[in-house]
Write a protein that holds these residues in place. Structure first.
Motif, short mmCIF file in Angstrom:
data_model
loop_
_atom_site.label_atom_id
_atom_site.label_comp_id
_atom_site.label_asym_id
_atom_site.label_seq_id
_atom_site.Cartn_x
_atom_site.Cartn_y
_atom_site.Cartn_z
N LEU A 1 -25.23 66.21 96.91
CA LEU A 1 -24.79 65.85 98.42
C LEU A 1 -23.12 65.51 98.43
CD1 LEU A 1 -27.31 62.80 98.86
CD2 LEU A 1 -27.37 64.79 100.14
N PRO A 2 -22.79 65.85 99.42
CA PRO A 2 -21.24 65.80 99.43
C PRO A 2 -20.92 64.10 99.45
CG PRO A 2 -22.19 66.11 101.83
CD PRO A 2 -23.31 66.54 100.67
N PRO A 3 -19.78 63.84 98.73
CA PRO A 3 -19.46 62.42 98.56
C PRO A 3 -19.41 61.46 99.98
CG PRO A 3 -17.55 63.95 98.14
CD PRO A 3 -18.69 64.58 98.10
N ASP A 4 -19.00 62.17 100.91
CA ASP A 4 -18.75 61.37 101.90
C ASP A 4 -19.87 61.76 103.16
OD1 ASP A 4 -16.76 59.59 101.14
OD2 ASP A 4 -15.20 61.02 101.59
N PHE A 5 -21.07 62.01 102.78
CA PHE A 5 -22.11 62.35 103.83
C PHE A 5 -22.35 61.60 104.87
CE2 PHE A 5 -24.49 60.06 100.49
CZ PHE A 5 -25.24 59.28 101.22
N ALA A 6 -22.45 62.03 106.02
CA ALA A 6 -22.60 61.25 107.16
C ALA A 6 -24.07 60.57 107.35
CB ALA A 6 -22.27 62.06 108.41
N ILE A 7 -24.18 59.56 107.99
CA ILE A 7 -25.55 59.02 108.05
C ILE A 7 -25.71 59.43 109.77
CG2 ILE A 7 -27.11 56.76 108.31
CD1 ILE A 7 -25.23 55.86 106.31
N PHE A 8 -26.91 60.14 109.96
CA PHE A 8 -27.43 60.53 111.42
C PHE A 8 -28.37 59.36 111.83
CE2 PHE A 8 -24.89 63.86 110.38
CZ PHE A 8 -25.21 65.14 111.17
N ASP A 9 -27.89 58.69 113.10
CA ASP A 9 -28.74 57.60 113.59
C ASP A 9 -29.95 58.45 114.54
OD1 ASP A 9 -27.40 58.30 115.88
OD2 ASP A 9 -26.35 56.42 115.99
N THR A 10 -30.58 57.90 115.25
CA THR A 10 -31.64 58.50 115.87
C THR A 10 -31.25 59.18 117.10
OG1 THR A 10 -33.08 56.35 115.34
CG2 THR A 10 -33.72 57.72 117.09
N ALA A 11 -30.20 58.63 117.81
CA ALA A 11 -29.64 59.70 118.84
C ALA A 11 -29.04 60.95 118.09
CB ALA A 11 -28.69 58.98 119.48
N ASP A 12 -28.44 60.98 116.95
CA ASP A 12 -28.05 62.10 116.31
C ASP A 12 -29.15 62.89 115.78
OD1 ASP A 12 -25.10 61.18 116.56
OD2 ASP A 12 -25.65 60.08 114.61
N GLN A 13 -30.27 62.43 115.53
CA GLN A 13 -31.44 62.92 114.84
C GLN A 13 -31.98 64.04 116.16
OE1 GLN A 13 -33.42 59.60 112.87
NE2 GLN A 13 -34.39 61.60 112.08
#
Length: 611
Positions: A111-123
């Motif tokens: 995993l990249p060190p600063d991976f983004a968290i995708f919320d429901t809208a992003d999903q």
């Protein structure tokens, strides 16, 4: 960490006999069946204090996991009071625990060190893209359907390859393509969704013995709240953390298991001894919240269920009014009668609640309350971090960390408008797909092909804007300063310059986001910073807060007091002075979708029991 003699706790005086037995349990896994209002939070917090005081366990080696940020805050405050300010090693949600592991050890999973968290809208946006790119008919395979399928697969720890092998119908085989494509898009964006957080944490602990040993050594004692709500992946995480020592206390109530529809597995609590052989099971049956009339009525409903261990709640509280049942002509009559009945009580309006099975039922109550000029609050309405202007600015911040993030890129490419219309945007996306590149990389390297000069100029202007802001971010300015720079450089507030009430509310939300950034920067601890910079930590915090809590009872209410309207699912764990439960009729409760399966009917009973 033994407490000083002056601060030692008298556990026998503070707890009833059943609570005390659970608190002083010595050795092996333990399941505490805590009936509604029986003091489960008290048991968890006092058990932590007992382990520290009587067994000399360093609180830093204790981990307590719950389901909401609100519950975690409440437990933290209680434990700090009991331990004279000391804090446990971890106290928070499953997602926050998993995120912490992945921030520290995520490189083991590439995993990249600063991976983004995708919320429901992003999903949803990414799943929409995966449906189209997989060649599926978006009318036959809606975003919601595919999202639910993928989420349930991840909660059962099933990856795309395994899902493809198990798919035994045209529908599932088609969705398997979308799952594979969705996961590829996530990986390309350097993103992780909420289901992945726990799935990857389980994989990390299962596949890397050295990490597992290190994590178990750090978290030698594990406590889990609301155990009836755990799904397969969360149960696997608990199992991986508890290990052979079984230093686990799980607290829950099978009668309050109302989230089967989103993957919760009641068998985790019903078959606890199968998972943890030799486990001790205890019951908390003394209720401190309700009258015996209410307990008997609720118990009579849920007693019809077969999927339960069985308990009978009792209280030594005296008195209590009888339950009232009103048979209304229609929903308008029901709403007006309930409104009159609630307002006739000598109870503050903030202590009045109307519970319904579905959101659609609230309309009649809103009208009835408006007729009488009674303010109300919708619990579970649009949350702060879901508001469009807030999500826009967060998307800009995410671009500063990772400009290849497609959802953030697409969201703000032309917001505020900068001359990049739908045609230009679509052309850029198609070119990126053809070249197997990200849209940002094409702009960044000026590989825009034969796009019109005007479109090229607008795209390169956006590139220069992002480059300048990323350069500023790299200098490490205070977080509020960086956010103000984004707002100024993008002229974002110009969108709401026209003096209207709606625009004023949006500008207030932007100021509130600045305030949130300031507060976070001031309060952030070194522990929270593990493995990430301030910007990444803030975006993590926002994602966890936005997704973590299902209800919003702790929102400020209007000064004159407002009646709370909410679904029964949103009401779980809340307390009010007077409650009206509406729509107790066939088709609403039990819901018409839940009448074909006996397990669904049992969940409907549990839902009424909770209400």
């Amino acid at each position: 960490m033994p407490l000083s003699a002056a601060s030692r706790i008298d556990f026998e005086a503070a707890l009833n006999p059943d609570q005390l037995a659970a608190v002083v349990h010595d050795g092996g896994p333990q399941l505490v069946l805590a009936g509604a209002g029986s003091g489960k939070t008290r048991v968890i917090t006092y058990r932590i204090a007992w382990l520290a005081q009587e067994r000399g366990v360093d609180p830093r080696h204790i981990a307590a996991v719950t389901f909401t940020n609100k519950a975690a805050r409440e437990m933290t405050a209680r434990i700090e009071r009991l331990l004279g300010g000391a804090r446990v090693g971890f106290l928070g949600t499953f997602h926050r625990f998993s995120l912490r592991l992945l921030r520290i050890y995520g490189d083991r999973l590439e995993l990249p060190p600063d991976f983004a968290i995708f919320d429901t809208a992003d999903q949803k946006a990414l799943i929409k893209q995966s449906i189209l790119e997989s060649g599926l008919d978006p009318h036959a395979f809606t975003v919601g359907t595919v999202l639910n399928t993928i989420s349930h697969a991840k909660n059962r720890l099933i990856n795309p390859s395994d899902f493809e092998r198990e798919a035994d119908s045209f529908s599932l085989r088609s969705q398997a393509k979308a799952y594979r494509r969705y996961q590829k898009l996530l990986r390309e964006a350097g993103g992780v969704d909420f289901d992945d957080m726990i799935r990857f944490a389980v994989r990390l602990l299962r596949e890397h013995a050295s990490v597992r040993a290190r994590v178990r050594e750090r978290h030698r004692v594990l406590l889990v709240d609301e155990f009836q709500d755990t799904n397969h992946a969360q149960m696997a995480l608990v199992d991986a953390l508890a290990g052979e020592r079984g230093a686990l206390t799980a607290v829950g109530d099978e009668d309050q298991g109302i989230y089967r529809w989103r993957g919760a597995e009641l068998d985790n609590i019903l078959r606890f001894e199968d998972h943890f052989p030799g486990a001790t099971v205890r019951k908390l049956e003394q209720n401190y919240r309700s009258t015996q009339v209410i307990l008997d009525a609720a118990g009579a409903v849920v007693a019809h269920n077969e999927g339960r261990r069985g308990k009978r709640l009792w209280t030594d509280r005296r008195g209590g009014d009888a339950l009232q049942l009103y048979q209304a002509r229609d929903e308008q009559d029901e709403a007006r009668w309930l409104t009159r009945a609630l307002l006739a009580l000598e109870i503050p309006r903030t202590e009045l609640a109307v519970l319904v099975r579905t959101n659609a039922q609230t309309r009649a109550f809103e009208e009835a309350l408006l007729e009488r000029r009674v303010p109300y609050v919708m619990i579970g309405g649009l949350r702060f971090y879901e508001r469009a202007e807030v999500k826009d600015l967060l998307a800009y911040l995410r671009l500063l960390r990772n400009p290849d993030d497609p959802l953030s890129f697409n969201r703000v490419l032309n917001k505020p408008p900068r001359g990049i219309g739908r045609t230009t945007h679509d052309a850029l996306l198609h070119r990126a797909l053809a070249l197997d590149a990200t849209p940002w990389s094409l702009i960044d390297d000026d590989r825009l092909g034969d796009l019109p000069k005007r479109a090229r100029k607008a795209l390169l202007g956006f590139r220069d804007l992002v480059r300048a802001l990323r350069a500023l971010a790299a200098e490490g300015p205070p977080l509020p300063k960086l956010l103000r720079a984004v707002i100024k450089a993008t002229n974002y507030t110009d969108l709401y310059s026209k003096p209207t009430d709606e625009n004023q509310a949006k500008l207030e939300n932007i100021n509130e986001l600045l305030s949130a950034a300031q507060t976070f920067a001031e309060q952030r601890s070194a522990d929270d910073a593990a493995g990430s910079d301030l910007l990444t930590a803030f975006l993590d915090h926002v994602s966890l807060v936005a997704e973590g809590d299902e209800n919003r009872r702790d929102e400020p209410l209007p000064d004159e007091g407002a009646v709370s309207l909410m679904t029964m699912h949103s009401a779980k764990g809340l307390e009010f002075g007077a409650v009206a439960v509406a729509g107790l009729e066939n088709g609403l409760l039990p819901h018409f979708n839940a009448q074909k399966d006996a397990n669904d009917v049992e969940e409907e009973r549990r839902l009424l029991y909770v209400a």
